[in-house]
Design a protein around this motif. Structure first.
Motif, short mmCIF file in Angstrom:
data_model
loop_
_atom_site.label_atom_id
_atom_site.label_comp_id
_atom_site.label_asym_id
_atom_site.label_seq_id
_atom_site.Cartn_x
_atom_site.Cartn_y
_atom_site.Cartn_z
N ILE A 157 3.33 6.75 4.57
CA ILE A 157 3.63 8.49 4.58
C ILE A 157 4.20 8.97 5.62
N GLN A 210 -11.73 20.01 -4.75
CA GLN A 210 -11.75 19.48 -6.27
C GLN A 210 -13.25 19.27 -6.48
N HIS A 245 -12.86 9.73 -3.35
CA HIS A 245 -11.77 9.07 -3.65
C HIS A 245 -11.50 7.90 -2.71
N TYR A 246 -10.72 6.84 -3.38
CA TYR A 246 -10.69 5.67 -2.46
C TYR A 246 -9.02 5.36 -2.35
N PHE A 247 -8.46 5.32 -1.08
CA PHE A 247 -7.28 5.06 -0.72
C PHE A 247 -7.26 3.75 -0.07
N TYR A 248 -6.45 2.91 -0.94
CA TYR A 248 -6.17 1.41 -0.45
C TYR A 248 -4.96 1.52 0.44
N CYS A 249 -5.06 0.48 1.27
CA CYS A 249 -4.09 0.10 2.27
C CYS A 249 -3.14 1.19 2.70
N VAL A 250 -3.56 1.97 3.42
CA VAL A 250 -2.59 3.24 3.99
C VAL A 250 -2.37 2.84 5.39
N ILE A 289 5.27 16.05 2.42
CA ILE A 289 4.37 14.78 2.75
C ILE A 289 4.88 13.71 1.85
N LEU A 304 -7.67 18.00 -1.59
CA LEU A 304 -8.76 17.36 -2.63
C LEU A 304 -10.17 17.99 -2.23
N SER A 310 -5.11 7.04 -6.96
CA SER A 310 -5.39 7.91 -5.74
C SER A 310 -3.90 8.20 -5.31
N TYR A 311 -2.99 7.39 -5.02
CA TYR A 311 -1.78 7.57 -4.42
C TYR A 311 -1.09 8.69 -5.30
N HIS A 359 -2.12 12.61 11.22
CA HIS A 359 -1.10 11.91 10.52
C HIS A 359 -1.05 12.56 9.14
N PRO A 360 0.22 12.28 8.77
CA PRO A 360 0.48 13.32 7.48
C PRO A 360 -0.38 13.04 6.35
N PHE A 361 -1.17 11.57 6.36
CA PHE A 361 -1.81 11.36 5.37
C PHE A 361 -3.11 12.29 5.11
N TYR A 365 -3.07 15.42 5.77
CA TYR A 365 -2.46 16.53 5.03
C TYR A 365 -2.69 16.38 3.65
N SER A 366 -2.36 15.39 2.98
CA SER A 366 -2.17 15.47 1.54
C SER A 366 -3.80 15.39 1.05
N GLY A 396 0.67 -1.25 -0.10
CA GLY A 396 0.03 -0.05 -0.07
C GLY A 396 0.86 1.33 0.13
N VAL A 397 0.68 2.16 0.97
CA VAL A 397 1.64 3.60 0.80
C VAL A 397 1.73 3.71 2.59
#
Lengths: 164, 516
Positions: free
Chosen positions: A41, B57, B62-67, A56, B54, A72-73, B45-47, B49-50, A38-39
């Motif tokens: 961060i 927009q 939006h879908y974020f997998y496996c964060v 970031i 959005l 999305s990443y 968490h910095p996630f 932030y990003s 995954g990701v």
């Protein structure tokens, strides 16, 4: 006031993306390879001139085919850092193919090319191999020794600030 | 029932957070991570932030997998769906905990990636070794060739010198120089063979061959050599060994010569035995075993594992000479022929080298192949002096050939310095044969030969051409054939072979001309 910018680390698995990030953010290094899924961060603030910039940094799971990256990443990125392993040719042999994909899908996002693990190779031979494939690496780095790590992230930050 | 189970699952594994456009937390279920109302989500968490970028927009979801997010020092893996409602200026985050699922995926990927990286590294190493080996082989081939050229001259002139009026002492000294030069030639030949084997350019050519007759000749040679060192030499050939085998006789000879040379070289007393046997009476293929046994200095256990490596010698003091390439060649040739070689040895007691390989048995064990009628070397009358043209650029080689021809009144020799000159001479004079060096400036031997063969004048285009070269490769030999050369002689030149070949080719040419 700090400006925040998203950077995405891309590249094959095992090229040292996570190690570069840890070296930059935590100044640590481990010889053990742990797969990123995954990701993951992390963030770090750097000072460009008098301007604080919060980076970031998205360390995304490695793949040899960039078309498989989840959009999305990569969404909202201000820069991509394309990392390859200087000791494994296979990780840069398809570089131009992947670059083409990035420039097609994300034409406004600059890509910085980094050859990591230079501590494991003869730099002259590497340069020759890169020249043969028309690859111009922006930095040759080593997460293990720390060579060029701080420098490359700071330069990417400065570049993003300039482009903003 | 189902609904309550679903609710229980959702309650345990999902969290909903509502934030405004500034990422201020408006509401949260706090199931997975503790988030306070009215605080900024970006602080957790910095996630987060990003994703604030959005919010303005147009795309609503939006879908974020496996964060990967650390919660209370525990690494968690979340799928996060972000739903933006521009009208309300709010965003809703649905966080789903899939840690267990992603952890199992992680283990599989870890093993998979590690094995791929190991494979890549092995490939990389192989490629590097290939490059190094290629460089080494090219270097060896070039150096050997460069050494062979002056060596040719040395040996040639030694032969000339031997034929002059020397006293006993001078003759002894010349013999020593000759013997050392021949040793040097053997080392250079070994180097060339090693480079060819390792570059995969050495081909095994199996042909019908009178193996028993060969063993008799070999035994006679080594019996003499053994006698000189006061060693006993015995030969045991199994009764099942057929007379005619289908085998590469050049290579089998190279293997046996190396092993027998070593056995005699490294023995001071006792016996050297050559054993050849098979357990099979098969009419098509037999497993052939050959043993060379000596009672010499032997090999200690420390060195036995490296004995077949290049440049390995048991005695480093230089007592025995040689390059240390012989056994490496033996091993590589044996393997190239599909066989195996082993050694058993005890220090100060002796060694047994045993090699086994499957060889073909000739279907005809009686008939001796009708040998081509040897062309008799006919004496040539002075009036019938043959004119030879030599194409050679190296002065010392020209001089050597002139010396050799000086004593042969039946020939006269003209010298051209390159291929272009050869063609000019041919247009202006009549010749009976051409000796052609392959490596010459302006126009090399191959090119010149090809031009001669395509010449419009019949007197010229049929002339016999003998290649003279320090290059010993099969490719060169083939290339010479392809351009129409009639014979191929390697330097250092053997005088008898040279004049024998010249006369043979001239006679052949004459016969052909007569019948045309």
């Amino acid at each position: 006031m700090s400006v925040s910018k998203k950077i995405v680390l891309l590249g094959h698995f095992g090229v040292g993306k996570s190690s570069l990030l840890r070296r930059f953010v935590e100044n640590t290094f481990s010889e053990n390879y742990t797969v990123t899924i995954g990701v993951h961060i992390m963030k770090k603030e750097v000072l460009i001139g008098n301007q604080p910039v919060t980076l970031i940094i998205w360390d995304v799971e490695g793949t040899d085919d960039f078309t498989k990256y989840r959009p999305s990443y990569l969404l909202g990125a201000s820069a991509f850092i394309y990392v390859f392993d200087a000791s494994r040719k296979v990780t840069y042999s398809d570089l131009s193919y992947n670059l083409d994909h990035l420039s097609e899908k994300y034409p406004h996002v600059p890509v910085h090319i980094i050859g990591n693990k230079v501590d494991l190779v003869d730099v002259e031979a590497l340069q020759q191999a890169l020249n043969e494939q028309n690859i111009q690496a922006d930095y040759l780095s080593s997460a293990k020794t720390g060579e060029n790590v701080e420098q490359l992230f700071t330069d990417v930050a400065a570049q993003m600030l300039k482009n903003a | 029932m189902l609904k309550s189970l679903q609710e229980e699952f959702l309650q345990k594994n999902t969290q909903v957070i509502v934030v405004d456009q500034e990422a201020k937390v408006l509401d949260t279920t706090n199931t997975l991570m503790r988030v306070k109302k009215d605080t900024l989500l970006t602080d957790y968490h910095p996630f987060f932030y990003s994703i604030t970028s959005l919010f303005d927009q147009e795309k609503a979801s939006h879908y974020f997998y496996c964060v990967q997010i650390e919660v209370l020092s525990k690494q968690c893996f979340f799928d996060i769906r972000v739903h933006i409602d521009p009208k309300k200026a709010e965003a809703v985050l649905f966080i789903i905990d899939l840690t267990d699922h992603y952890k199992s995926v992680h283990q599989i990927k870890q093993v998979r990636n590690e094995s791929i990286i190991d494979f890549n590294m092995a490939q990389e190493l192989n490629n590097q070794l290939e490059v190094q080996r290629g460089f080494k082989n090219k270097f060896l081939a070039n150096v050997s060739h460069e050494i062979r050229t002056p060596l040719n001259s040395i040996l040639g002139f030694i032969n000339v010198l031997q034929g002059t009026a020397l006293n006993r002492e001078q003759l002894d000294l010349v013999n020593i120089i000759k013997s050392s030069s021949q040793n040097l030639t053997a080392i250079v030949d070994d180097l060339l063979d090693i480079s060819k084997i390792e570059a995969g350019r050495l081909e095994i050519k199996n042909k019908r061959f009178d193996f028993r007759e060969y063993l008799d000749r070999l035994s006679a040679t080594y019996a003499l050599q053994a006698e000189e060192k006061r060693l006993e030499f015995t030969v045991e050939i199994g009764e099942k060994i057929p007379k005619f085998l289908v085998i590469d006789h050049l290579r089998i000879n190279q293997i046996l010569v190396n092993l027998l040379d070593n056995a005699i070289k490294y023995s001071h007393k006792g016996r050297v035995t050559l054993k050849v046997f098979t357990q099979s009476r098969n009419l098509r293929k037999i497993p052939l075993t050959i043993e060379v046994i000596d009672q010499g200095i032997g090999i200690d256990q420390e060195h036995i594992s490296t004995i077949f490596d290049s440049f390995t010698q048991i005695e480093k003091q230089g007592l025995f000479g040689g390059s240390g390439l012989g056994l490496s060649i033996v091993k590589q040739l044996t393997e190239l022929m599909g066989g195996q070689i082993t050694v058993e040895s005890t220090k100060d007691k002796g060694s047994t080298f045993r090699f086994t390989l499957d060889v073909g048995v000739s279907h005809d064990q009686k008939r001796k192949k009708i040998e081509k009628r040897k062309t008799a070397i006919e004496p040539v009358a002075k009036t019938d002096r043959k004119r030879i043209l030599l194409g050679e650029d190296v002065e010392v080689n020209q001089l050597l050939l002139l010396k050799l021809f000086a004593d042969r009144k039946e020939y006269s020799l003209d010298i051209a310095k390159n291929g272009e000159q050869v063609l000019k001479f041919l247009d202006n004079y009549h010749y009976d044969l051409i000796l052609m060096d392959l490596t010459m400036p302006i126009m090399d031997g191959f090119d010149t030969a090809a031009r001669i063969r395509s010449h419009s004048n019949k007197r010229i285009n049929k002339l016999p051409i003998i290649a003279l070269t320090a290059r010993r490769s099969d490719e060169d030999r083939e290339a010479c054939k392809e351009v129409g050369m009639n014979a191929y002689l390697t330097k250092p030149l053997d005088e008898d072979l040279l004049f024998g070949t010249i006369q043979k080719q001239i006679n052949k040419y004459k016969r052909k001309k007569d019948t045309d």
